[in-house]
Design a protein around this motif. Structure first.
Motif, PDB file in Angstrom:
ATOM      1  N   PHE A   1       7.046 -43.807  -4.989  1.00  0.00           N
ATOM      2  CA  PHE A   1       7.960 -44.728  -5.249  1.00  0.00           C
ATOM      3  C   PHE A   1       9.019 -44.356  -4.130  1.00  0.00           C
ATOM      4  N   ALA A   2       9.348 -43.110  -3.937  1.00  0.00           N
ATOM      5  CA  ALA A   2      10.181 -42.926  -2.884  1.00  0.00           C
ATOM      6  C   ALA A   2       9.945 -43.401  -1.494  1.00  0.00           C
ATOM      7  N   ASN A   3       8.696 -43.340  -1.001  1.00  0.00           N
ATOM      8  CA  ASN A   3       8.271 -43.656   0.259  1.00  0.00           C
ATOM      9  C   ASN A   3       8.228 -45.252   0.341  1.00  0.00           C
ATOM     10  N   LEU A   4       7.447 -45.841  -0.731  1.00  0.00           N
ATOM     11  CA  LEU A   4       7.398 -47.274  -0.838  1.00  0.00           C
ATOM     12  C   LEU A   4       8.869 -48.042  -0.872  1.00  0.00           C
ATOM     13  N   LEU A   5       9.643 -47.435  -1.883  1.00  0.00           N
ATOM     14  CA  LEU A   5      10.921 -48.387  -2.033  1.00  0.00           C
ATOM     15  C   LEU A   5      12.271 -47.634  -1.368  1.00  0.00           C
ATOM     16  N   LEU A   6      12.437 -46.332  -1.844  1.00  0.00           N
ATOM     17  CA  LEU A   6      13.854 -45.819  -1.231  1.00  0.00           C
ATOM     18  C   LEU A   6      13.698 -45.554   0.086  1.00  0.00           C
ATOM     19  N   ILE A   7      12.760 -45.071   0.766  1.00  0.00           N
ATOM     20  CA  ILE A   7      12.748 -44.669   2.371  1.00  0.00           C
ATOM     21  C   ILE A   7      12.283 -46.132   2.972  1.00  0.00           C
ATOM     22  N   SER A   8      11.373 -46.643   2.631  1.00  0.00           N
ATOM     23  CA  SER A   8      11.218 -47.814   3.520  1.00  0.00           C
ATOM     24  C   SER A   8      12.317 -48.810   3.280  1.00  0.00           C
ATOM     25  N   GLY A   9      13.170 -49.035   2.168  1.00  0.00           N
ATOM     26  CA  GLY A   9      14.325 -49.858   2.078  1.00  0.00           C
ATOM     27  C   GLY A   9      15.507 -49.157   2.956  1.00  0.00           C
ATOM     28  N   ALA A  10      15.483 -48.054   2.936  1.00  0.00           N
ATOM     29  CA  ALA A  10      16.419 -47.473   3.820  1.00  0.00           C
ATOM     30  C   ALA A  10      16.240 -47.809   5.430  1.00  0.00           C
ATOM     31  N   CYS A  11      14.627 -47.597   5.673  1.00  0.00           N
ATOM     32  CA  CYS A  11      14.547 -47.928   7.271  1.00  0.00           C
ATOM     33  C   CYS A  11      14.893 -49.242   7.358  1.00  0.00           C
ATOM     34  N   PHE A  12      14.514 -50.118   6.502  1.00  0.00           N
ATOM     35  CA  PHE A  12      14.590 -51.664   6.522  1.00  0.00           C
ATOM     36  C   PHE A  12      16.111 -51.936   6.935  1.00  0.00           C
ATOM     37  N   LEU A  13      17.038 -51.315   6.118  1.00  0.00           N
ATOM     38  CA  LEU A  13      18.431 -51.464   6.223  1.00  0.00           C
ATOM     39  C   LEU A  13      19.060 -50.663   7.439  1.00  0.00           C
ATOM     40  N   ALA A  14      18.733 -49.703   7.797  1.00  0.00           N
ATOM     41  CA  ALA A  14      19.428 -48.967   8.891  1.00  0.00           C
ATOM     42  C   ALA A  14      18.853 -49.858  10.267  1.00  0.00           C
ATOM     43  N   GLY A  15      17.528 -50.035  10.310  1.00  0.00           N
ATOM     44  CA  GLY A  15      17.009 -50.785  11.543  1.00  0.00           C
ATOM     45  C   GLY A  15      17.731 -52.384  11.317  1.00  0.00           C
ATOM     46  N   GLY A  16      17.940 -52.864  10.431  1.00  0.00           N
ATOM     47  CA  GLY A  16      18.665 -54.053  10.107  1.00  0.00           C
ATOM     48  C   GLY A  16      20.079 -53.987  10.850  1.00  0.00           C
ATOM     49  N   ILE A  17      20.626 -52.911  10.428  1.00  0.00           N
ATOM     50  CA  ILE A  17      21.914 -52.749  11.199  1.00  0.00           C
ATOM     51  C   ILE A  17      22.002 -52.629  12.491  1.00  0.00           C
ATOM     52  N   ALA A  18      21.127 -51.762  13.108  1.00  0.00           N
ATOM     53  CA  ALA A  18      21.482 -51.532  14.568  1.00  0.00           C
ATOM     54  C   ALA A  18      20.507 -52.508  15.223  1.00  0.00           C
ATOM     55  N   TRP A  19      19.565 -53.380  14.674  1.00  0.00           N
ATOM     56  CA  TRP A  19      19.124 -54.542  15.257  1.00  0.00           C
ATOM     57  C   TRP A  19      18.830 -55.956  14.234  1.00  0.00           C
ATOM     58  N   LYS A  20      18.932 -56.937  14.662  1.00  0.00           N
ATOM     59  CA  LYS A  20      19.045 -57.967  14.029  1.00  0.00           C
ATOM     60  C   LYS A  20      17.741 -58.300  13.252  1.00  0.00           C
ATOM     61  N   GLN A  21      16.573 -58.054  14.167  1.00  0.00           N
ATOM     62  CA  GLN A  21      15.316 -58.184  13.492  1.00  0.00           C
ATOM     63  C   GLN A  21      14.357 -57.323  14.164  1.00  0.00           C
ATOM     64  N   GLN A  22      13.275 -56.674  13.447  1.00  0.00           N
ATOM     65  CA  GLN A  22      12.173 -55.938  14.039  1.00  0.00           C
ATOM     66  C   GLN A  22      11.100 -56.291  13.861  1.00  0.00           C
ATOM     67  N   LYS A  23      10.023 -56.232  14.700  1.00  0.00           N
ATOM     68  CA  LYS A  23       8.737 -56.761  14.340  1.00  0.00           C
ATOM     69  C   LYS A  23       7.953 -55.421  14.182  1.00  0.00           C
ATOM     70  N   ILE A  24       7.034 -55.679  13.088  1.00  0.00           N
ATOM     71  CA  ILE A  24       6.097 -54.763  12.972  1.00  0.00           C
ATOM     72  C   ILE A  24       4.550 -55.073  13.305  1.00  0.00           C
ATOM     73  N   ALA A  25       3.999 -53.968  13.879  1.00  0.00           N
ATOM     74  CA  ALA A  25       2.573 -54.202  14.358  1.00  0.00           C
ATOM     75  C   ALA A  25       1.717 -54.554  13.289  1.00  0.00           C
ATOM     76  N   PRO A  26       0.675 -55.548  13.740  1.00  0.00           N
ATOM     77  CA  PRO A  26      -0.169 -56.221  12.675  1.00  0.00           C
ATOM     78  C   PRO A  26      -1.023 -54.897  12.275  1.00  0.00           C
ATOM     79  N   TYR A  27      -1.236 -54.067  13.158  1.00  0.00           N
ATOM     80  CA  TYR A  27      -2.322 -52.682  12.612  1.00  0.00           C
ATOM     81  C   TYR A  27      -1.540 -52.169  11.474  1.00  0.00           C
ATOM     82  N   VAL A  28      -0.118 -52.002  11.822  1.00  0.00           N
ATOM     83  CA  VAL A  28       0.533 -51.023  10.593  1.00  0.00           C
ATOM     84  C   VAL A  28       0.635 -51.784   9.197  1.00  0.00           C
TER      85      VAL A  28
END
Length: 491
Positions: free
Chosen positions: A184-211
């Motif tokens: 849960f921590a990795n899926l929701l807490l940390i992924s959510g925090a990464c999306f939020l931090a990346g969204g603050i620094a950058w308007k939009q970020q692209k995820i590689a299809p492989y990942v």
């Protein structure tokens, strides 16, 4: 060049040529194809004379890597203090909590168990960061794919240590909650925090299809295998011809057999990632590396000997702090009324992979969202396919009734969480709003876990619990052979 004096030998300054790159094919330039700004670090595309910026980049990285057997205490301390990022270096401020937690265990564990728990809880953060930093320095001597996998595995070491201590201490419910809570921590807490931090620094970020594709598929399959034994138990224990004890024996068998399959799946996943499709993963790492060039790559590195020493110190601190922390959990749960589910599902996972969480946040802020998501999802897959079956098989070897019988609420929540994360990554883009939504889902689960009643204390009552345990002990004394056969028969 001719030495004939009649020929003009004046040569103009070599032309600086810039080859534009595409951010979609992995040929990424920090300035998006434009000429670099003054003072900006660049890589890969400058051509001055016969020496390219790629050569300069490789030389600068090589200069920072010392000889393997160098051991310089002062340099080792300075490099370790700077760490890999400013965020992780701040954890060194918590280093005094390590000796404080150890001293309080030997002096105040009977008088102030809460303080012992709190200090060792805090001490796990810098201890885990030392272990992660030391092992992370070793990856500079390895291929990129192997180095990234080693960095992910370091987080599992702390998790395995804590779960093994809980297992030997017979806190099976907390172990099960900690395993799911780590996911849960990795899926929701940390992924959510990464999306939020990346969204603050950058308007939009692209995820590689492989990942997104490989990780989502592995996540869904591993989650189904992990929670299936608990769903199986919920199905059979309501049948009139199956009593609760027989259902527990059956789910124990299923858990042990399923654990073998999960562990085999993890080996296949490693073989896929490190051998048959390593080029795809390597391309992702190269692309993420080219996005950000700076202090994290050109900083001074530890030698192999120094990295092993720092890792050993971190591992020793983690082991001591984890042991002292775990031993105080039963007292905290019983005396202070904290939910056992909340303890295992929320509190314990928060400290298991703190250093890995900080690394992922820093990568998301630096626009390396592929690496950040790989850390989060890769750690979840590793918990489901490696740590969970390993704990079950160790319990099997020690004749302990450790199974995968999770609470129905927890099992279904894990499946829903994976579906939510997979749906958010389906379009290959992240932004801050998705991060807020993931954090909200984690908040809902934390609130529910905090209000979960401790069954043995509130639902049964201590007197009823004692009578039930006495009845089980009497039945076992009358039929020891039959009881042992029912409990530990494999097939």
């Amino acid at each position: 060049m001719s030495k004939n004096p009649g020929i003009n030998v004046d040569v103009a300054e070599p032309e600086k040529a810039w080859r534009p790159g595409s951010r979609d094919d992995g040929d990424v330039s920090p300035t998006g194809g434009e000429f670099p700004r003054d003072g900006e670090e660049t890589v890969g595309f400058w051509r001055v004379g016969t020496k390219t910026a790629d050569d300069n980049h490789a030389e600068r990285i090589a200069e920072a890597i010392p000889k393997p057997f160098r051991f310089h205490p002062l340099k080792m301390l300075m490099i370790t203090a700077r760490s890999t990022s400013r965020l992780s270096s701040y954890t060194h401020l918590l280093l005094p909590a390590i000796p404080a937690g150890i001293v309080m265990w030997y002096t105040s564990r009977n008088k102030n168990p809460v303080l012992v728990f709190v200090f060792n809880f805090i001490a796990m953060i810098p201890s885990g960061n030392l272990l992660a930093f030391g092992s992370g320095e070793l990856q500079h001597r390895l291929p990129k794919v192997w180095g990234a996998s080693l960095e992910i595995f370091t987080g599992a070491v702390v998790e395995i240590i804590i779960c093994l201590i809980l297992l030997i201490d017979l806190q099976f419910d907390v172990v099960r909650a900690a395993l799911i809570g780590s996911m849960f921590a990795n899926l929701l807490l940390i992924s959510g925090a990464c999306f939020l931090a990346g969204g603050i620094a950058w308007k939009q970020q692209k995820i590689a299809p492989y990942v997104s594709e490989v990780s989502s598929a592995a996540l869904l399959v591993s989650a189904v295998g992990t929670v299936s034994p608990s769903l199986f138990f919920q199905t059979i224990h309501y049948r009139k011809d199956v009593n609760e004890h027989r259902a527990e024996v059956r789910v124990l068998r299923v858990s042990r057999v399923v654990s073998i399959g999960l562990f085999f799946s993890y080996l296949c996943f490693l073989f896929f990632q490190l051998h048959t499709h390593s080029s795809s993963f390597h391309h992702v790492l190269e692309r993420a590396e080219s996005v950000y060039i700076g202090r994290k790559q050109y900083r001074k590195k530890l030698s192999v000997l120094e990295a092993i020493f720092v890792s050993a110190v971190g591992l020793a601190c983690v082991s001591f702090c984890a042991y002292f922390l775990v031993r105080e959990i039963p007292g905290i749960v019983e005396e202070h009324g904290i939910s056992e589910l909340f303890m295992g599902l929320i509190l314990v996972p928060l400290i298991e992979k703190t250093s890995e969480h900080l690394t992922a946040l820093n990568q998301a802020w630096d626009n390396q969202i592929d690496l950040a998501i790989y850390h989060c999802l890769g750690s979840t897959i590793q918990t489901a396919l490696l740590v969970t079956p390993l704990i079950i098989m160790v319990g099997w070897a020690l004749d302990l009734d450790m199974d995968l019988n999770f609470q129905l609420f927890v099992a279904l929540s894990l499946l829903f969480a994976i579906l939510v994360v997979g749906n958010f990554m389906r379009d290959g883009k992240t932004h801050w709003l998705k991060g807020i939504f993931l954090l909200m889902v984690y908040y809902v689960l934390a609130v529910a876990a905090f209000n979960d009643p401790n069954e043995k204390k509130e639902a049964w009552g201590m007197d009823i619990r004692e009578k039930v345990e006495a009845a089980h002990a009497a039945a076992k004394a009358l039929h020891p052979a039959a009881e042992e056969k029912r409990s530990f028969t494999f097939l």
